[in-house]
Design a protein around this motif. Structure first.
Motif, PDB file in Angstrom:
ATOM      1  N   GLU A  14       9.242   3.829   4.103  1.00 48.20           N
ATOM      2  CA  GLU A  14       8.210   3.033   3.431  1.00 48.20           C
ATOM      3  C   GLU A  14       6.813   3.397   3.941  1.00 48.20           C
ATOM      4  O   GLU A  14       5.885   3.572   3.149  1.00 48.20           O
ATOM      5  N   ASN A  15       6.664   3.541   5.250  1.00 48.85           N
ATOM      6  CA  ASN A  15       5.364   3.927   5.811  1.00 48.85           C
ATOM      7  C   ASN A  15       4.934   5.305   5.316  1.00 48.85           C
ATOM      8  O   ASN A  15       3.760   5.523   5.003  1.00 48.85           O
ATOM      9  N   ILE A  16       5.867   6.226   5.259  1.00 54.11           N
ATOM     10  CA  ILE A  16       5.575   7.577   4.764  1.00 54.11           C
ATOM     11  C   ILE A  16       5.083   7.497   3.322  1.00 54.11           C
ATOM     12  O   ILE A  16       4.058   8.072   2.967  1.00 54.11           O
ATOM     13  N   LEU A  17       5.818   6.754   2.494  1.00 49.93           N
ATOM     14  CA  LEU A  17       5.466   6.639   1.081  1.00 49.93           C
ATOM     15  C   LEU A  17       4.094   5.993   0.899  1.00 49.93           C
ATOM     16  O   LEU A  17       3.264   6.493   0.129  1.00 49.93           O
ATOM     17  N   VAL A  18       3.840   4.916   1.615  1.00 48.18           N
ATOM     18  CA  VAL A  18       2.553   4.215   1.500  1.00 48.18           C
ATOM     19  C   VAL A  18       1.406   5.138   1.916  1.00 48.18           C
ATOM     20  O   VAL A  18       0.367   5.189   1.246  1.00 48.18           O
ATOM     21  N   GLN A  19       1.584   5.895   2.985  1.00 47.11           N
ATOM     22  CA  GLN A  19       0.535   6.819   3.429  1.00 47.11           C
ATOM     23  C   GLN A  19       0.282   7.910   2.393  1.00 47.11           C
ATOM     24  O   GLN A  19      -0.868   8.276   2.139  1.00 47.11           O
ATOM     25  N   LEU A  20       1.345   8.432   1.797  1.00 46.03           N
ATOM     26  CA  LEU A  20       1.177   9.468   0.779  1.00 46.03           C
ATOM     27  C   LEU A  20       0.490   8.920  -0.470  1.00 46.03           C
ATOM     28  O   LEU A  20      -0.361   9.583  -1.054  1.00 46.03           O
ATOM     29  N   VAL A  21       0.844   7.703  -0.873  1.00 43.29           N
ATOM     30  CA  VAL A  21       0.191   7.089  -2.034  1.00 43.29           C
ATOM     31  C   VAL A  21      -1.276   6.835  -1.728  1.00 43.29           C
ATOM     32  O   VAL A  21      -2.148   7.062  -2.571  1.00 43.29           O
ATOM     33  N   ASP A  22      -1.575   6.379  -0.509  1.00 40.77           N
ATOM     34  CA  ASP A  22      -2.981   6.181  -0.113  1.00 40.77           C
ATOM     35  C   ASP A  22      -3.751   7.492  -0.161  1.00 40.77           C
ATOM     36  O   ASP A  22      -4.911   7.529  -0.556  1.00 40.77           O
ATOM     37  N   GLN A  23      -3.114   8.567   0.267  1.00 48.54           N
ATOM     38  CA  GLN A  23      -3.782   9.865   0.340  1.00 48.54           C
ATOM     39  C   GLN A  23      -3.932  10.525  -1.037  1.00 48.54           C
ATOM     40  O   GLN A  23      -4.987  11.046  -1.369  1.00 48.54           O
ATOM     41  N   TYR A  24      -2.866  10.514  -1.837  1.00 50.90           N
ATOM     42  CA  TYR A  24      -2.859  11.265  -3.097  1.00 50.90           C
ATOM     43  C   TYR A  24      -2.946  10.391  -4.348  1.00 50.90           C
ATOM     44  O   TYR A  24      -3.263  10.906  -5.416  1.00 50.90           O
ATOM     45  N   GLY A  25      -2.606   9.116  -4.222  1.00 50.33           N
ATOM     46  CA  GLY A  25      -2.464   8.276  -5.407  1.00 50.33           C
ATOM     47  C   GLY A  25      -1.149   8.607  -6.095  1.00 50.33           C
ATOM     48  O   GLY A  25      -0.531   9.636  -5.817  1.00 50.33           O
ATOM     49  N   TRP A  26      -0.711   7.725  -7.001  1.00 48.80           N
ATOM     50  CA  TRP A  26       0.559   7.984  -7.682  1.00 48.80           C
ATOM     51  C   TRP A  26       0.492   9.244  -8.527  1.00 48.80           C
ATOM     52  O   TRP A  26       1.442  10.024  -8.580  1.00 48.80           O
ATOM     53  N   ASP A  27      -0.653   9.464  -9.218  1.00 50.11           N
ATOM     54  CA  ASP A  27      -0.776  10.655 -10.071  1.00 50.11           C
ATOM     55  C   ASP A  27      -0.707  11.934  -9.244  1.00 50.11           C
ATOM     56  O   ASP A  27      -0.038  12.893  -9.622  1.00 50.11           O
ATOM     57  N   GLY A  28      -1.409  11.958  -8.116  1.00 50.85           N
ATOM     58  CA  GLY A  28      -1.392  13.133  -7.250  1.00 50.85           C
ATOM     59  C   GLY A  28      -0.023  13.374  -6.652  1.00 50.85           C
ATOM     60  O   GLY A  28       0.430  14.521  -6.526  1.00 50.85           O
ATOM     61  N   PRO A  68       5.317   3.805 -11.564  1.00 52.81           N
ATOM     62  CA  PRO A  68       5.653   3.910 -10.144  1.00 52.81           C
ATOM     63  C   PRO A  68       5.342   2.634  -9.358  1.00 52.81           C
ATOM     64  O   PRO A  68       4.382   1.927  -9.640  1.00 52.81           O
ATOM     65  N   SER A  69       6.179   2.367  -8.380  1.00 50.84           N
ATOM     66  CA  SER A  69       5.934   1.294  -7.416  1.00 50.84           C
ATOM     67  C   SER A  69       6.615   1.692  -6.111  1.00 50.84           C
ATOM     68  O   SER A  69       7.537   2.515  -6.100  1.00 50.84           O
ATOM     69  N   VAL A  70       6.151   1.108  -5.029  1.00 52.37           N
ATOM     70  CA  VAL A  70       6.752   1.407  -3.725  1.00 52.37           C
ATOM     71  C   VAL A  70       8.222   0.979  -3.741  1.00 52.37           C
ATOM     72  O   VAL A  70       9.103   1.723  -3.313  1.00 52.37           O
ATOM     73  N   LYS A  71       8.491  -0.215  -4.273  1.00 54.60           N
ATOM     74  CA  LYS A  71       9.855  -0.748  -4.255  1.00 54.60           C
ATOM     75  C   LYS A  71      10.827   0.146  -5.028  1.00 54.60           C
ATOM     76  O   LYS A  71      11.889   0.508  -4.515  1.00 54.60           O
TER      77      LYS A  71
END
Length: 67
Positions: free
Chosen positions: A12-26, A40-43
């Motif tokens: 979950e932490n990995i995913l949240v950091q990647l979404v923060d960095q790239y956004g869902w589109d990226g 897309p959603s984290v869950k």
């Protein structure tokens, strides 16, 4: 520069950091899997990634390669 490690980091932490960095589109551009492209959603992404080893490996690899 300190090399990233997966030690003690949850998926979950990995995913949240990647979404923060790239956004869902990226993120969907870098790793083309439906859970990042369609509503897309984290869950929902975590549910898929926990069941799908090849996809989780791609996410972990991107995390380790990102700065």
């Amino acid at each position: 520069m300190q090399k990233k490690s997966l030690d003690g980091i949850t998926l979950e932490n990995i995913l949240v950091q990647l979404v923060d960095q790239y956004g869902w589109d990226g993120l969907a551009e870098k790793i083309q899997i439906r859970c990042f492209i369609s509503d897309p959603s984290v869950k929902s992404s975590l549910k898929f990634l926990r069941k799908t080893a090849w996809a989780r490996e791609k996410v972990e690899k991107l995390y380790l390669e990102s700065e």
